[in-house]
Design a protein around this motif. Structure first.
Motif, short mmCIF file in Angstrom:
data_model
loop_
_atom_site.label_atom_id
_atom_site.label_comp_id
_atom_site.label_asym_id
_atom_site.label_seq_id
_atom_site.Cartn_x
_atom_site.Cartn_y
_atom_site.Cartn_z
N ARG A 91 0.84 -1.27 0.09
CA ARG A 91 0.07 -0.06 -0.16
C ARG A 91 0.84 1.33 0.04
O ARG A 91 0.61 2.13 -0.51
CB ARG A 91 -1.07 -0.05 1.01
CG ARG A 91 -1.97 -1.24 1.12
CD ARG A 91 -2.57 -1.31 -0.08
NE ARG A 91 -3.66 -2.38 -0.04
CZ ARG A 91 -3.77 -3.63 -0.79
NH1 ARG A 91 -2.76 -3.59 -1.66
NH2 ARG A 91 -4.71 -4.31 -0.54
N ILE A 92 1.91 1.26 0.94
CA ILE A 92 2.85 2.27 0.64
C ILE A 92 3.26 2.98 -0.63
O ILE A 92 3.56 3.90 -1.22
CB ILE A 92 3.92 2.46 1.60
CG1 ILE A 92 3.35 2.56 3.19
CG2 ILE A 92 5.15 3.43 1.48
CD1 ILE A 92 3.98 2.20 4.35
N MET A 95 0.85 4.28 -3.17
CA MET A 95 0.17 5.36 -2.18
C MET A 95 -0.55 6.28 -3.32
O MET A 95 -1.49 6.64 -3.01
CB MET A 95 1.28 6.25 -1.52
CG MET A 95 0.60 7.26 -0.57
SD MET A 95 -0.57 6.37 0.40
CE MET A 95 0.16 5.85 1.71
N CYS A 99 -4.51 7.26 -2.90
CA CYS A 99 -4.97 8.64 -2.74
C CYS A 99 -5.89 9.24 -3.84
O CYS A 99 -6.90 9.80 -3.93
CB CYS A 99 -3.73 9.35 -2.70
SG CYS A 99 -2.80 9.33 -1.21
N GLU A 104 -7.79 5.98 1.75
CA GLU A 104 -6.93 6.01 2.69
C GLU A 104 -7.37 5.41 3.78
O GLU A 104 -6.81 4.63 4.59
CB GLU A 104 -6.16 7.39 2.92
CG GLU A 104 -5.49 8.07 1.75
CD GLU A 104 -6.55 8.79 0.86
OE1 GLU A 104 -7.64 8.55 0.81
OE2 GLU A 104 -6.00 9.77 0.09
N GLU A 107 -7.65 1.46 3.73
CA GLU A 107 -6.35 0.92 3.88
C GLU A 107 -5.84 0.71 5.23
O GLU A 107 -5.27 -0.11 5.93
CB GLU A 107 -5.01 1.59 3.06
CG GLU A 107 -5.76 1.62 1.46
CD GLU A 107 -5.90 -0.10 0.94
OE1 GLU A 107 -5.18 -0.94 1.48
OE2 GLU A 107 -6.72 -0.42 0.27
#
Length: 141
Positions: A91-92, A95, A99, A104, A107
């Motif tokens: 997920r990072i 990102m 977004c 956000e 997650e």
């Protein structure tokens, strides 16, 4: 002398089997050595010897079962931690996509759920370990 790889493999295998047979022989020779202390214990106190023989094997069996269960919980904890770390890493790294879709909070909720499950498993493991060591050290005193 033969230098073929198959010959060296067979020689190594024969050497290993001889070593295993020698250890098995030593184990068989030491087993009768256990019978003398047991007979001596029955001679000194038959009721105590019978009590020990009735208590120790089941306790050892329960310790093995308890240890396996504890190991399975520990493994589940490590696997869950790996999954949570993988989820966070994915997920990072994505990102921008997260977004762009405004997900956000979704997650964060997913990761929080995984973290809470890991915490639950870790608490369960800690309680089981504390119980195990408490019983083991309580028996020594």
């Amino acid at each position: 002398m033969f230098t073929h790889p198959l010959y060296s493999l067979v020689a190594l295998l024969v050497q290993k089997v001889k070593g295993k047979l020698k250890r098995l022989e030593l184990n068989c020779l030491t087993f009768p050595g256990l019978s003398f202390p047991l007979c001596q214990q029955f001679y000194v106190s038959p009721s105590l010897a019978a009590f020990v023989l009735l208590i120790v094997p089941p306790m050892a069996g329960l310790a093995v079962i308890y240890g396996r269960y504890l190991h399975s919980i520990s493994k589940r904890t490590q696997d869950s931690l790996a999954e949570a770390t993988q989820l966070a890493e994915e997920r990072i790294s994505n990102m921008r996509t997260v977004c762009a879709f405004g997900k956000e909070l979704t997650e964060v909720a997913r990761y929080t759920e995984k973290a809470n499950y890991i915490l639950h498993l870790a608490k369960q493991e800690a309680v089981l370990l504390a119980g195990f060591f408490g019983v083991c050290h309580g028996c020594r005193e």
